[in-house]
Design a protein around this motif. Structure first.
Motif, PDB file in Angstrom:
ATOM      1  N   VAL A 122       6.844  -5.876   9.941  1.00 55.79           N
ATOM      2  CA  VAL A 122       6.030  -4.830   8.811  1.00 55.79           C
ATOM      3  C   VAL A 122       7.230  -3.480   9.040  1.00 55.79           C
ATOM      4  O   VAL A 122       7.264  -3.029   9.719  1.00 55.79           O
ATOM      5  CB  VAL A 122       4.998  -4.298   9.222  1.00 55.79           C
ATOM      6  CG1 VAL A 122       4.065  -3.273   8.529  1.00 55.79           C
ATOM      7  CG2 VAL A 122       3.607  -6.032   9.460  1.00 55.79           C
ATOM      8  N   GLN A 123       7.438  -3.470   7.627  1.00 52.39           N
ATOM      9  CA  GLN A 123       8.291  -2.273   7.271  1.00 52.39           C
ATOM     10  C   GLN A 123       7.494  -1.046   6.885  1.00 52.39           C
ATOM     11  O   GLN A 123       7.201  -1.413   5.613  1.00 52.39           O
ATOM     12  CB  GLN A 123       9.577  -2.623   6.759  1.00 52.39           C
ATOM     13  CG  GLN A 123      10.127  -1.668   6.104  1.00 52.39           C
ATOM     14  CD  GLN A 123      11.431  -2.004   5.436  1.00 52.39           C
ATOM     15  OE1 GLN A 123      11.593  -2.376   4.901  1.00 52.39           O
ATOM     16  NE2 GLN A 123      12.596  -2.466   6.182  1.00 52.39           N
ATOM     17  N   LEU A 124       7.345   0.027   7.682  1.00 51.24           N
ATOM     18  CA  LEU A 124       6.482   1.257   7.650  1.00 51.24           C
ATOM     19  C   LEU A 124       7.869   1.631   6.155  1.00 51.24           C
ATOM     20  O   LEU A 124       9.044   2.491   7.099  1.00 51.24           O
ATOM     21  CB  LEU A 124       6.535   2.075   8.447  1.00 51.24           C
ATOM     22  CG  LEU A 124       5.809   3.329   8.674  1.00 51.24           C
ATOM     23  CD1 LEU A 124       4.597   3.233   7.759  1.00 51.24           C
ATOM     24  CD2 LEU A 124       5.520   3.991  10.026  1.00 51.24           C
ATOM     25  N   GLN A 125       7.681   2.117   4.940  1.00 52.74           N
ATOM     26  CA  GLN A 125       8.664   3.573   4.336  1.00 52.74           C
ATOM     27  C   GLN A 125       8.153   4.763   4.921  1.00 52.74           C
ATOM     28  O   GLN A 125       7.092   4.945   3.765  1.00 52.74           O
ATOM     29  CB  GLN A 125       8.610   2.796   3.120  1.00 52.74           C
ATOM     30  CG  GLN A 125       9.476   2.934   2.338  1.00 52.74           C
ATOM     31  CD  GLN A 125       9.787   2.448   1.103  1.00 52.74           C
ATOM     32  OE1 GLN A 125       8.766   1.840   0.017  1.00 52.74           O
ATOM     33  NE2 GLN A 125      10.958   2.473   0.459  1.00 52.74           N
ATOM     34  N   PHE A 126       8.989   5.396   4.728  1.00 55.14           N
ATOM     35  CA  PHE A 126       8.833   6.717   4.192  1.00 55.14           C
ATOM     36  C   PHE A 126      10.129   7.508   3.493  1.00 55.14           C
ATOM     37  O   PHE A 126      10.760   7.119   3.447  1.00 55.14           O
ATOM     38  CB  PHE A 126       9.678   7.832   6.089  1.00 55.14           C
ATOM     39  CG  PHE A 126       8.297   7.968   7.182  1.00 55.14           C
ATOM     40  CD1 PHE A 126       6.801   8.452   7.203  1.00 55.14           C
ATOM     41  CD2 PHE A 126       8.507   6.402   8.308  1.00 55.14           C
ATOM     42  CE1 PHE A 126       5.967   7.925   8.215  1.00 55.14           C
ATOM     43  CE2 PHE A 126       8.018   6.560   9.530  1.00 55.14           C
ATOM     44  CZ  PHE A 126       6.320   7.314   8.809  1.00 55.14           C
ATOM     45  N   LEU A 163       4.562   7.805   1.861  1.00 51.44           N
ATOM     46  CA  LEU A 163       4.813   6.429   2.876  1.00 51.44           C
ATOM     47  C   LEU A 163       3.673   5.283   2.282  1.00 51.44           C
ATOM     48  O   LEU A 163       3.354   5.346   1.224  1.00 51.44           O
ATOM     49  CB  LEU A 163       4.263   6.829   4.437  1.00 51.44           C
ATOM     50  CG  LEU A 163       3.027   6.525   5.004  1.00 51.44           C
ATOM     51  CD1 LEU A 163       2.542   5.850   4.474  1.00 51.44           C
ATOM     52  CD2 LEU A 163       3.291   7.700   5.525  1.00 51.44           C
ATOM     53  N   SER A 164       4.615   4.549   2.286  1.00 51.09           N
ATOM     54  CA  SER A 164       4.177   3.354   1.795  1.00 51.09           C
ATOM     55  C   SER A 164       4.757   1.876   3.139  1.00 51.09           C
ATOM     56  O   SER A 164       5.399   2.411   4.177  1.00 51.09           O
ATOM     57  CB  SER A 164       4.475   2.148   0.639  1.00 51.09           C
ATOM     58  OG  SER A 164       5.814   2.234   1.104  1.00 51.09           O
ATOM     59  N   ARG A 204      13.697   6.224   4.489  1.00 53.99           N
ATOM     60  CA  ARG A 204      14.083   5.688   6.085  1.00 53.99           C
ATOM     61  C   ARG A 204      12.774   4.636   6.045  1.00 53.99           C
ATOM     62  O   ARG A 204      11.440   5.115   6.157  1.00 53.99           O
ATOM     63  CB  ARG A 204      13.956   6.583   7.578  1.00 53.99           C
ATOM     64  CG  ARG A 204      15.493   8.267   6.857  1.00 53.99           C
ATOM     65  CD  ARG A 204      16.547   7.314   7.119  1.00 53.99           C
ATOM     66  NE  ARG A 204      16.463   7.329   8.702  1.00 53.99           N
ATOM     67  CZ  ARG A 204      17.660   6.706   8.961  1.00 53.99           C
ATOM     68  NH1 ARG A 204      19.194   7.150   8.041  1.00 53.99           N
ATOM     69  NH2 ARG A 204      18.011   7.093  10.241  1.00 53.99           N
ATOM     70  N   TYR A 205      13.617   3.594   6.994  1.00 49.10           N
ATOM     71  CA  TYR A 205      12.705   2.937   7.654  1.00 49.10           C
ATOM     72  C   TYR A 205      12.107   2.863   8.834  1.00 49.10           C
ATOM     73  O   TYR A 205      12.789   2.607  10.107  1.00 49.10           O
ATOM     74  CB  TYR A 205      12.927   1.401   7.072  1.00 49.10           C
ATOM     75  CG  TYR A 205      13.051   1.572   5.841  1.00 49.10           C
ATOM     76  CD1 TYR A 205      12.592   1.620   4.995  1.00 49.10           C
ATOM     77  CD2 TYR A 205      14.399   1.651   5.794  1.00 49.10           C
ATOM     78  CE1 TYR A 205      12.489   0.880   3.209  1.00 49.10           C
ATOM     79  CE2 TYR A 205      14.819   1.241   3.962  1.00 49.10           C
ATOM     80  CZ  TYR A 205      13.321   0.962   3.134  1.00 49.10           C
ATOM     81  OH  TYR A 205      13.816   0.477   1.396  1.00 49.10           O
ATOM     82  N   LEU A 206      11.108   1.826   9.444  1.00 49.09           N
ATOM     83  CA  LEU A 206      10.512   1.539  10.851  1.00 49.09           C
ATOM     84  C   LEU A 206      10.369   0.393  10.516  1.00 49.09           C
ATOM     85  O   LEU A 206       8.697   0.427   9.841  1.00 49.09           O
ATOM     86  CB  LEU A 206       9.249   2.726  11.277  1.00 49.09           C
ATOM     87  CG  LEU A 206       8.804   2.201  12.675  1.00 49.09           C
ATOM     88  CD1 LEU A 206       9.973   2.306  13.417  1.00 49.09           C
ATOM     89  CD2 LEU A 206       7.834   3.365  13.579  1.00 49.09           C
ATOM     90  N   PRO A 229       1.085  -1.015   0.128  1.00 43.01           N
ATOM     91  CA  PRO A 229      -0.043   0.133   0.234  1.00 43.01           C
ATOM     92  C   PRO A 229       0.916   1.196   0.148  1.00 43.01           C
ATOM     93  O   PRO A 229       2.036   1.176   0.886  1.00 43.01           O
ATOM     94  CB  PRO A 229      -1.234  -0.346   1.029  1.00 43.01           C
ATOM     95  CG  PRO A 229      -0.354  -1.117   2.101  1.00 43.01           C
ATOM     96  CD  PRO A 229       0.691  -1.950   1.028  1.00 43.01           C
ATOM     97  N   PHE A 230       0.338   2.143  -0.566  1.00 46.01           N
ATOM     98  CA  PHE A 230       0.955   3.290  -1.331  1.00 46.01           C
ATOM     99  C   PHE A 230      -0.134   4.533  -0.511  1.00 46.01           C
ATOM    100  O   PHE A 230      -1.327   4.149  -0.610  1.00 46.01           O
ATOM    101  CB  PHE A 230       1.412   3.917  -1.821  1.00 46.01           C
ATOM    102  CG  PHE A 230       2.696   3.464  -2.138  1.00 46.01           C
ATOM    103  CD1 PHE A 230       3.718   3.714  -2.140  1.00 46.01           C
ATOM    104  CD2 PHE A 230       3.267   1.960  -2.497  1.00 46.01           C
ATOM    105  CE1 PHE A 230       5.102   3.903  -2.928  1.00 46.01           C
ATOM    106  CE2 PHE A 230       4.336   1.515  -3.809  1.00 46.01           C
ATOM    107  CZ  PHE A 230       5.433   2.000  -2.833  1.00 46.01           C
ATOM    108  N   TYR A 231       0.675   5.324   0.245  1.00 41.70           N
ATOM    109  CA  TYR A 231      -0.300   7.034   0.450  1.00 41.70           C
ATOM    110  C   TYR A 231       0.360   8.270   0.212  1.00 41.70           C
ATOM    111  O   TYR A 231       1.838   8.047   0.005  1.00 41.70           O
ATOM    112  CB  TYR A 231      -0.476   6.699   2.396  1.00 41.70           C
ATOM    113  CG  TYR A 231      -1.021   5.385   2.929  1.00 41.70           C
ATOM    114  CD1 TYR A 231      -2.448   4.904   3.105  1.00 41.70           C
ATOM    115  CD2 TYR A 231      -0.480   4.369   3.215  1.00 41.70           C
ATOM    116  CE1 TYR A 231      -2.962   4.082   3.747  1.00 41.70           C
ATOM    117  CE2 TYR A 231      -0.734   3.000   3.618  1.00 41.70           C
ATOM    118  CZ  TYR A 231      -2.057   3.022   3.892  1.00 41.70           C
ATOM    119  OH  TYR A 231      -2.780   2.023   3.887  1.00 41.70           O
TER     120      TYR A 231
END
Length: 141
Positions: free
Chosen positions: A87-91, A78-79, A111-113, A68-70
């Motif tokens: 689960v990797q949150l991508q900024f 982000l995605s 950058r990731y979380l 998913p992309f936002y």
């Protein structure tokens, strides 16, 4: 035969349990992706989607490259996607966020979380990053 057709209707899970969802614009494909996320990752996906929608009321959604992309306007900020243990949150412009999300990328600005099963989400920090990211020029993809 009936069970086989039912199983065939479910999205295939790729490496790390990432759902294979056809590329498409809108909330529907994103909700299909979240519904197909395996186990505890589905709850994380729903929490992230809820946080994003509450933080950026006019957010655009799509599924591209099985994630998913936002975004806003013409760009994406982000995605997220599933990996085996997180689960990797991508900024997409994460180096412009304050503070920067913790994990670097081979891509200059990304950058990731990484969110693991038993992590406590710092929703205040994630909302701050989402709000900041939504105000930056988005990535065109």
């Amino acid at each position: 035969m009936t069970n086989r057709k039912k199983d065939d209707a479910r999205p295939k899970l790729l490496s790390g349990g990432n759902p294979q969802i056809p590329k498409a614009e809108g909330n529907g494909p994103v909700q299909d992706y979240i519904a197909a996320m395996p186990g505890w990752k589905r709850d994380v996906g729903q929490r992230l989607d809820d946080l994003i929608v509450r933080t950026v009321s006019d957010v655009r959604k799509a599924v591209k490259w099985n994630q998913p992309f936002y975004g806003k306007d013409e760009g994406w900020f982000l995605s997220f996607r599933c990996y085996t243990n997180y689960v990797q949150l991508q900024f997409l412009r994460g180096t412009s966020l304050d503070p920067m999300p913790p994990k670097p990328s081979k891509h200059d600005e990304v950058r990731y979380l990484d969110i693991h099963e038993n992590d406590e989400l710092d929703e205040h920090q994630i909302r701050s990053w989402i709000k900041q990211a939504s105000k930056l020029p988005g990535e065109k993809m």
